[in-house]
Design a protein around this motif. Structure first.
Motif, PDB file in Angstrom:
ATOM      1  N   TRP B 211       0.853  -1.186   0.000  1.00 41.78           N
ATOM      2  CA  TRP B 211       0.000   0.000   0.000  1.00 41.78           C
ATOM      3  C   TRP B 211       0.887   1.234   0.000  1.00 41.78           C
ATOM      4  O   TRP B 211       2.076   1.159   0.267  1.00 41.78           O
ATOM      5  N   GLN B 213       1.698   5.128   1.366  1.00 36.44           N
ATOM      6  CA  GLN B 213       1.484   5.920   2.570  1.00 36.44           C
ATOM      7  C   GLN B 213       0.688   7.179   2.238  1.00 36.44           C
ATOM      8  O   GLN B 213       0.703   7.649   1.109  1.00 36.44           O
ATOM      9  N   ARG B 259      -3.239  -2.055   6.943  1.00 36.81           N
ATOM     10  CA  ARG B 259      -2.609  -1.316   5.849  1.00 36.81           C
ATOM     11  C   ARG B 259      -2.975   0.157   5.888  1.00 36.81           C
ATOM     12  O   ARG B 259      -2.122   1.039   5.901  1.00 36.81           O
ATOM     13  N   LEU B 260      -4.253   0.446   5.926  1.00 38.92           N
ATOM     14  CA  LEU B 260      -4.678   1.843   5.902  1.00 38.92           C
ATOM     15  C   LEU B 260      -5.682   2.036   7.031  1.00 38.92           C
ATOM     16  O   LEU B 260      -6.507   1.166   7.269  1.00 38.92           O
TER      17      LEU B 260
END
Lengths: 229, 537
Positions: B211, B213, B259-260
């Protein structure tokens, strides 16, 4: 001396095909490589902020990918051309008697043909491939050099062309009917090509290629030495 | 001389082997084409039949339970959340949901975004679009006419490519480049090093996801190997080891908010970013952040694939979905025993349940809630007319396959496909799939065909035989390999016949003496014109 004379004769006869393959590969491979020089940096696009990235966006082909495609085609074509020139034409023109009734053994005649083909593959395709790889590694021109694996894959394509050459030779030497099993060696060569390319480990591809090539080479030797021309 | 004879024999064996290989593949291709054409021609019939099957009546309460997702709240309350669908079974837009209690009583209905209840969400598997496993990685590493592909991660600076990191699949680390000739360094198990000799391998690759940033948009990667999970930050050249399994390989990895950040406005439940993984020793591991913590939970073997974890700010929860239709973990997993289990269970109702546990600091499970429901026995699958015809065509076309296929499947059974899958070899998998799809459909017909072609081979080879052993070999060859074997035999052994001048019967030309009366081949009479040198005068 006689062997050298045979070799020179084979090289002379195959010269047009060698030149054609070299020119085609040099020209087309060079053009696509030059085009890649401008297009390749654009294949790396910035990722959006805070996003999950598809893994396939991070997979990239080599800068030599299109050149490799031309190498593959030229190699197969050269294999077919040399096989037809050296083994089919003599049958069609009924020249085997002339070729073999000499003060040299059949082994030497066959070895001269095979060595000539091997030399031509290396000279017409191998040397140019090395030159392209060297060019693709120039600093300041490219972002990444090609990997060792990619360079080896190019040589694998050249070897596959030689396998096709052996299969074509075997078709020419086969005494079966055209509508029967005469064309089977070419079918086997196709299987070797597919089996080589289906592997993801280079050493297994090489092993498959060597095994397939050895089978064809042995059959070419046996057929040529024992056939009644 | 002996070398020549040896070479001749080896060449004959190789010729036969390569010819049978080509013939088997050609036969498989022809069978595949016939089956595919038949599938295409019967495609329309399947659609019509499926519509007719939907009109059977079902129990409404059971329909609600079966058609809804079972969602827990942190206090253990279970709701049945059913998505509203139209007559074509598509979700209506905008999405609407119906909330039922455990007795299938409707307690709320409305737009999904306006749902007043908040449920626990669980670590989920990453789809093939967002992650890449070993098989996918192998497939992209295959050689194509355009050469193979490589995993390359760019690091951008001011929207320009500043660095490129390429994965070396042999050494199993990443190599960084500034341009074609300038190597920055290596990212391996021991982090960033500039010297190649110090770079350590990350390990045998299993899976990764990536992923970007917030802000710079550069890549962070979660990299799973056999027993470890790394997080790699390419911009900052950092490799962080998140988890190591000492005793067993990691089977699967699920992520939850790792991840997010997935912060929803007004959300009551706050989750800790977590990675959930299961190892081959039936342990479930939860790797959490904020704060960093690793928790390991041992569960019964049969729970392994049907349970998952989640972590909130306050607690860690585990859910398990059970089904008594599956054989217990200790039940033997041979094809015959599985078939026996299925027959035992046929006609019996299916009990299913879902449980919610809390996991304490000592990894002990405490049951919070459990919901049970019962499904009616599975009906025999409705075989549509089209699929029946397709399978019939496949069975009859497969009867032309060699009997050898059936024997291989009988001997090796399921192990064959398990081995083909685990070997990660495309060719082995292809051959195993050919065996499975083209296995003779009717043993009797297959054997009758085999006997027929063997009889043909005997009729063809009797007059042409040179030795009994050779003839017997070819007859066994044709019997085992069926039609393909017969075609190979004919291709390699067909020679002309002539009539013997003594007994008048047909005989071949590959032996000197007649097979019936032993008479030698006639020698041509020498004529005057055959003499090269004539006598003096």
């Amino acid at each position: 001396m006689r062997f050298l004379a045979l070799l020179k004769k084979e090289m002379r006869e195959c010269l047009p095909w060698f030149l054609l393959a070299a020119v085609v590969f040099l020209l087309m491979g060079g053009i696509v490589l030059r085009l890649q020089q401008y297009h390749h940096p654009w294949s790396y696009t910035a990722f959006e902020n805070g996003q999950i990235i598809s893994p396939y966006r991070m997979l990239h082909t080599s800068t030599l990918n299109m050149t490799g495609a031309w190498l593959f085609l030229t190699s197969i074509g050269l294999g077919l051309a040399l096989g037809i020139r050296q083994f089919w034409m003599s049958s069609f023109r009924h020249l085997w008697g002339f070729e073999l009734q000499r003060s040299v053994t059949r082994q030497k005649v066959l070895c001269a043909k095979l060595l000539c083909a091997a030399i031509l593959f290396v000279l017409s395709l191998g040397v140019i491939w090395v030159a392209f790889c060297r060019y693709a590694s120039l600093p300041g021109v490219w972002l990444l050099p090609p990997t060792i694996r990619v360079i080896c894959e190019g040589w694998l394509f050249i070897a596959l062309g030689f396998v096709v050459y052996l299969a074509t030779a075997l078709v020419g030497l086969n005494t079966a009917k055209w509508y029967a099993t005469r064309g089977l060696p070419l079918g086997f060569a196709v299987i070797v090509i597919i089996a080589t390319m289906l592997q993801w480990q280079l050493w297994i591809s090489l092993a498959v290629l060597i095994a397939g090539g050895a089978i064809l080479l042995l059959q070419v030797f046996e057929t040529f030495l024992n056939k009644e021309f | 001389m002996s070398t020549q004879i040896t070479m001749k024999k080896i060449s004959a064996i190789l010729t036969t082997a390569t010819t049978i290989l080509v013939m088997l593949l050609l036969l498989a291709a022809a069978q595949g084409i016939i089956i595919a054409v038949s599938n295409l021609l019967t495609l329309n019939r399947q659609v019509n039949r499926t519509v007719a099957a939907e009109q059977e009546p079902i129990d409404e309460k059971l329909s609600i339970i079966r058609g809804s997702s079972k969602s827990f709240m942190p206090d253990g309350t279970l709701h049945l959340v059913k998505q509203v669908k139209d007559e074509h079974r598509h979700a209506v837009k905008p999405e609407r949901v119906q909330i039922y209690d455990v007795n299938a009583n409707l307690i709320w209905e409305g737009l999904k975004e306006e749902n007043p209840y908040e449920y626990l969400s669980w670590a989920k598997a990453i789809g093939w679009r967002d992650g890449m496993n070993k098989r996918q990685m192998n497939n992209v590493s295959m050689i194509t006419p355009e050469l193979s592909q490589a995993l390359e991660i760019p690091v951008f600076s001011d929207e320009q490519v500043d660095e490129l990191w390429r994965y070396n699949s042999v050494k199993r680390y990443f190599v960084g480049y500034k341009n074609a000739d300038e190597r920055i360094g290596y990212l391996g198990a021991n982090g960033f090093v500039e010297d190649k000799s110090q770079a350590e391998s990350l390990g045998k690759f299993r899976w990764f996801t990536a992923w970007s940033q917030q802000g710079p948009g550069n890549v962070i990667m979660l990299w799973q190997v056999d027993r470890k999970i790394y997080q790699i930050d390419f911009e900052n050249r950092l490799v962080k080891l998140l988890f190591t399994s000492e005793d067993a390989s990691i089977e699967r990895v699920f992520l939850h908010h790792w991840r997010l950040p997935d912060i929803q406005l007004g959300a009551q439940i706050h989750y800790r970013p977590a990675i959930f993984c299961k190892t081959e020793d039936n342990k479930l591991h939860l790797i959490m952040r904020q704060p960093a913590e690793i928790m390991t939970v041992a569960v019964p073997a049969k729970w392994g694939n049907f349970s998952t974890l989640t972590a909130t700010d306050d607690s860690v929860f585990l859910t398990y979905m059970g089904n008594d239709n599956w054989p217990p973990a200790e039940y033997p997993r041979t094809p015959k025993s599985i078939e026996q289990w299925r027959r035992q269970r046929q006609g019996m109702p299916i009990n299913r349940w879902i449980e919610l546990y809390s996991v304490d600091q000592n990894s002990k499970l405490k049951l919070i809630n459990r919901f049970d429901w019962q499904l009616p026995p599975y009906k025999v699958a409705m075989v549509t007319m089209a699929s029946d015809q397709r399978s019939r065509v496949q069975r009859y076309v497969s009867d032309f396959s060699p009997p050898l296929y059936s024997w291989i499947i009988e001997i090796f059974g399921k192990k064959l496909w398990q081995w083909a899958r685990s070997s990660d070899d495309n060719i082995m998998e292809m051959f195993a799939e050919i065996l499975r799809q083209l296995r003779p459909g009717h043993t009797t017909i297959n054997w009758l065909l085999s006997i027929m072609v063997t009889a043909l081979a005997l009729w063809h080879g009797w007059a042409r035989r040179t030795s009994s052993i050779k003839l017997i070999f070819w007859l066994i060859f044709v019997a085992v390999l069926g039609l393909a074997g017969f075609l190979v035999y004919i291709g390699l052994n067909h020679t002309a016949l002539i009539s013997c001048p003594v007994c008048g019967k047909k005989r071949g030309l590959t032996r000197v003496g007649c097979v019936r009366c032993g008479q030698m081949l006639p020698v041509p009479r020498i004529r005057d014109v055959d003499k090269v040198l004539t006598g003096a005068g």
